[in-house]
Motif scaffolding. Sequence first.
Motif, PDB file in Angstrom:
ATOM      1  N   MET A   1     -23.792   3.798 -23.291  1.00 39.62           N
ATOM      2  CA  MET A   1     -23.187   2.528 -23.524  1.00 39.62           C
ATOM      3  C   MET A   1     -21.607   2.756 -22.981  1.00 39.62           C
ATOM      4  O   MET A   1     -21.136   3.584 -22.782  1.00 39.62           O
ATOM      5  N   MET A   2     -20.998   1.552 -22.744  1.00 33.18           N
ATOM      6  CA  MET A   2     -19.563   1.665 -22.474  1.00 33.18           C
ATOM      7  C   MET A   2     -18.984   0.375 -22.969  1.00 33.18           C
ATOM      8  O   MET A   2     -19.541  -0.580 -23.294  1.00 33.18           O
TER       9      MET A   2
ATOM     10  N   ALA B   1     -19.333   3.409 -14.094  1.00 35.30           N
ATOM     11  CA  ALA B   1     -20.489   4.438 -14.276  1.00 35.30           C
ATOM     12  C   ALA B   1     -19.833   5.582 -15.189  1.00 35.30           C
ATOM     13  O   ALA B   1     -20.324   6.065 -16.089  1.00 35.30           O
ATOM     14  N   ARG B   2     -18.640   5.854 -14.807  1.00 31.44           N
ATOM     15  CA  ARG B   2     -18.003   6.857 -15.401  1.00 31.44           C
ATOM     16  C   ARG B   2     -17.695   6.756 -16.904  1.00 31.44           C
ATOM     17  O   ARG B   2     -17.432   7.589 -17.854  1.00 31.44           O
ATOM     18  N   GLU B   3     -17.523   5.420 -17.146  1.00 32.78           N
ATOM     19  CA  GLU B   3     -17.086   5.033 -18.621  1.00 32.78           C
ATOM     20  C   GLU B   3     -18.255   5.239 -19.538  1.00 32.78           C
ATOM     21  O   GLU B   3     -18.373   5.025 -20.826  1.00 32.78           O
ATOM     22  N   PHE B   4     -19.803   5.317 -19.246  1.00 24.10           N
ATOM     23  CA  PHE B   4     -20.768   5.315 -19.793  1.00 24.10           C
ATOM     24  C   PHE B   4     -20.756   6.581 -20.621  1.00 24.10           C
ATOM     25  O   PHE B   4     -20.213   7.618 -20.015  1.00 24.10           O
ATOM     26  N   TYR B   5     -21.215   6.534 -21.826  1.00 23.84           N
ATOM     27  CA  TYR B   5     -21.217   7.769 -22.726  1.00 23.84           C
ATOM     28  C   TYR B   5     -22.607   7.577 -23.830  1.00 23.84           C
ATOM     29  O   TYR B   5     -22.871   6.666 -24.033  1.00 23.84           O
ATOM     30  N   GLN B   6     -22.932   8.840 -24.058  1.00 29.49           N
ATOM     31  CA  GLN B   6     -23.929   8.729 -25.392  1.00 29.49           C
ATOM     32  C   GLN B   6     -23.246   9.019 -26.588  1.00 29.49           C
ATOM     33  O   GLN B   6     -22.676   9.892 -26.870  1.00 29.49           O
ATOM     34  N   PRO B   7     -23.268   7.822 -27.335  1.00 30.03           N
ATOM     35  CA  PRO B   7     -22.713   7.865 -28.708  1.00 30.03           C
ATOM     36  C   PRO B   7     -23.445   8.613 -29.635  1.00 30.03           C
ATOM     37  O   PRO B   7     -24.717   8.783 -29.557  1.00 30.03           O
ATOM     38  N   ARG B   8     -22.874   9.221 -30.408  1.00 34.77           N
ATOM     39  CA  ARG B   8     -23.357  10.324 -31.348  1.00 34.77           C
ATOM     40  C   ARG B   8     -22.836  10.277 -32.965  1.00 34.77           C
ATOM     41  O   ARG B   8     -21.367   9.694 -32.905  1.00 34.77           O
ATOM     42  N   ASN B   9     -23.375  10.733 -33.754  1.00 37.84           N
ATOM     43  CA  ASN B   9     -22.804  10.587 -35.077  1.00 37.84           C
ATOM     44  C   ASN B   9     -22.069  11.802 -35.247  1.00 37.84           C
ATOM     45  O   ASN B   9     -22.015  12.687 -34.452  1.00 37.84           O
ATOM     46  N   GLU B  10     -21.326  12.082 -36.517  1.00 40.63           N
ATOM     47  CA  GLU B  10     -20.760  13.395 -36.897  1.00 40.63           C
ATOM     48  C   GLU B  10     -21.733  14.627 -36.947  1.00 40.63           C
ATOM     49  O   GLU B  10     -21.003  15.728 -36.521  1.00 40.63           O
ATOM     50  N   GLU B  11     -23.101  14.460 -37.099  1.00 42.51           N
ATOM     51  CA  GLU B  11     -23.933  15.729 -37.076  1.00 42.51           C
ATOM     52  C   GLU B  11     -24.295  16.008 -35.581  1.00 42.51           C
ATOM     53  O   GLU B  11     -25.050  16.988 -35.141  1.00 42.51           O
ATOM     54  N   GLY B  12     -24.043  15.092 -34.545  1.00 44.02           N
ATOM     55  CA  GLY B  12     -24.259  15.308 -33.190  1.00 44.02           C
ATOM     56  C   GLY B  12     -25.310  14.463 -32.779  1.00 44.02           C
ATOM     57  O   GLY B  12     -25.918  14.671 -31.553  1.00 44.02           O
ATOM     58  N   ASP B  13     -26.054  13.868 -33.740  1.00 43.27           N
ATOM     59  CA  ASP B  13     -27.409  13.003 -33.393  1.00 43.27           C
ATOM     60  C   ASP B  13     -27.052  11.988 -32.346  1.00 43.27           C
ATOM     61  O   ASP B  13     -25.815  11.105 -32.547  1.00 43.27           O
ATOM     62  N   GLU B  14     -27.867  11.648 -31.552  1.00 39.33           N
ATOM     63  CA  GLU B  14     -27.685  10.526 -30.607  1.00 39.33           C
ATOM     64  C   GLU B  14     -27.972   9.100 -31.463  1.00 39.33           C
ATOM     65  O   GLU B  14     -28.909   9.013 -32.079  1.00 39.33           O
TER      66      GLU B  14
END
Length: 304
Positions: A138-139, A120-133
Motif C-alpha cells: 500500500m501507499m 511506486a517507491r512509496e509502496f510498502y508492506q505494512p506489518r505489525n510489531e511482530e513483523g507479520d504482514e
Amino acid sequence: MLLLGISYLLLHPQFLPQLPNVFSSHGPSVGMLKRYHGIPFCNTEDAPEPVPYCYRQFEPERPFSLFETETELKIKQVVHDMWRNPRAYCDVLRPGMVLLKNYLTLTGQVEIVNMCQKFAREFYQPRNEEGDELGPPMMCFGRNWHPVTKYKNPYKIDGSEPPLVPYQFGLLVEKAIKDTKNYEDISLMWPDICLVNFYPNASPMGQLSLHQDCDESNHCLDEGSPVVSISIGDSTQFMYGPNNDVHKLKDVLLESGDVLIFGGDSRLIFHRLHSILPNSAPEQLLQAVGLRPGHLNLTLREIW
C-alpha cells in the motif's frame, strides 16, 4: 563539511532503501526520490508546468489567485470529459451506497495507473510489531495511514511526508458524487487522503478482512461523509452488510473502471474484498500499461 558529507550519503539515491514495486516495468519509479531532489510531485517528465493539487503550495513566483488557472481548467475538462464514461450507469445497492458501473474510461484508468506508478517507491508492506504482514502492499497520498497506528503518525517510517492528493483525484471524486445526486443524497467532499492498495492474485494478501472505515473524525462519521472506492485491473468480489454477521453479507462484482461510493446511512457499512478473479482485467488496459496481475484499489475520503 563532515555533516554535508553524511547528508549526501543519506540522501543520495543509491543509499536510499529499495521499496517494492507492485507494477511491471513501465517507466521510472521516481516517487520517493523526487522529495530529495526538489522535483515537483505528480509531474510527468514531459509536463509543461506543475500539476495543481487539492492542497496548494503557493510559491512567491506563482501568487494566489481567486480565479482558476488555465492549467486547472484544462485538467478539469480532461477529467470530466475524458475520464468519465458517458455510458456508465448507477446502481443503488442500499441507502447511501451507490455503484457507478463502468464509470472510468480506458483513458481514465490508464492515467490513474500511471500516476500511481510515478510513486511506486512509496509502496510498502505494512506489518505489525511482530513483523507479520498486514494486508497488501500500500501507499498513501495526502496523509499517512497504517493498519495499526491509523492516523496517529502523519509521517512515514522514514520521517518524510506522503505525496499530496493529486488534483485530478479530487476532481474525479467530486464529479462522481455529483453524478449520484439523482439517485441518492450523498454529501459532497474533497479528499484529504487516498489509500492505494494492490491485491495480487492467488495470494493471502488478495483478501481483505471484514471491517468498517471508522478511523476518521467524529464529524466526518456523523455527517456521513462518503468513501469513494476506485477499482482497476482484475475484478473482485466485494462483500458488504449492516453488521459483522458474515452469513448476512451481500456481494457485488467490482470490475475495472467501477467506482463505489458509500456514505450517509451506509458510511459505517461492514465490508471486505472476498476474492480476486484472475485474468479478468480488460485486455486493452493490459496492453496500454504494464499492470501486474491483481486488483488496484484507491479509496478516497476526508479525515476531519
